[in-house]
Design an enzyme around this catalytic site. Sequence first.
Site, mmCIF file in Angstrom:
data_model
loop_
_atom_site.group_PDB
_atom_site.id
_atom_site.type_symbol
_atom_site.label_atom_id
_atom_site.label_comp_id
_atom_site.label_asym_id
_atom_site.label_seq_id
_atom_site.Cartn_x
_atom_site.Cartn_y
_atom_site.Cartn_z
ATOM 1 C CB CYS A 1 -1.770 -5.618 5.998
ATOM 2 S SG CYS A 1 -1.565 -3.973 6.717
ATOM 3 C CG HIS B 1 -1.846 -8.512 9.599
ATOM 4 N ND1 HIS B 1 -0.679 -8.066 9.012
ATOM 5 C CD2 HIS B 1 -2.526 -7.396 9.977
ATOM 6 C CE1 HIS B 1 -0.659 -6.753 9.010
ATOM 7 N NE2 HIS B 1 -1.768 -6.324 9.595
ATOM 8 C CD GLU C 1 -1.479 -0.093 3.611
ATOM 9 O OE1 GLU C 1 -1.744 0.975 4.184
ATOM 10 O OE2 GLU C 1 -2.055 -1.152 3.852
#
Length: 345
Positions: free
Chosen positions: A112, A234, A80
């Site tokens: 992400c 994550h 990103e």
Amino acid sequence: MVGIVGYGAYIPRYRIKVEEIARVWNKDPEAIKKGLLVYEKAVAGLDEDTATIAVEAAKNALKRAEIDSKDIGAVYVGSESHPYAVKPTATIVAEAIDATPNLTAADLEFACKAGTAGIQICLGLVKSGMVKYGLAIGADTAQGAPGDALEFTAASGGAAYIIGNKDVIAHINDTFSYTTDTPDFWRREGKPYPRHGGRFTGEPAYFKHVINAAKGLMEKVGTKPEDYDYCVFHQPNGKFYIRVAKILGFKEEQYKYGLLTPYIGNTYSGAVPLGLSNILDKCEGGEKILAVSYGSGAGSDAFDIIVDEKIKKVKDRAKKTKEYIEEKEYIDYAIYAKFRKKIKM
């Protein structure tokens, strides 16, 4: 079986401590460290960006794979923080590693989880026979507005994975995704920093998607948490990571090697790829891994992976993730602001 043929990591050497950021904004560093379980973060230098991070990670992946870069038929870079709004990072990477021009390449964006989305695409292309090898990279130089909570975690780093069906060092048995329209985090066109919807961040966003993707995959392949040697999720911060691991039924011995955020911050698209690379660095063959990414907006990709004994022959061919973590140079907030171009003219 299709899976990982080579992998490589890259983390910039510069670090800034939570205490230094807290000092500038007159905040309590101990409360921040306790609340986020983050102590310092990696910062890209003036001459580093998502493209350079992706190139270094890709070169390390090629060292381990020992394949001809001309055999790579697809390159995907998930991030990103692509350096250009209009111009692909993937073509820069392909040229830098001397790949054939006869390939498909694209930049991916899904907060992400764009890096793991690239792995899924490469899996499909290799399985279909459209390409011999695919290169998927998750890399970021994450943004956080000055004084914002994100500034304590938004970091730089990435990892690359070469996907193929020959000399596979880690078989990807299956993958499962869970996706909804949950607006927990966004950055509008032309805006330098993202915004986050606080009340959406935890339960309806991160936890809902990671848990559903993990459970969906385990149900699909018929596994339970105790069937895995390692897991990685994550990690926007250390607290969320440990909490979701425990909710799913994983123990510290299974999740601790994938947890890197306390030491390098949240590398966004690079977070799960880097956590997985650190786990692979420790594997000897036969280990089973569950990997689950998360991207705001929102979605998660889950992977069931079995490591082959071939990994023992390749993991020492390139610099390991832990080495990048341990090689560091601390900077103050002024240098950090200069490196991350926080001073706008």
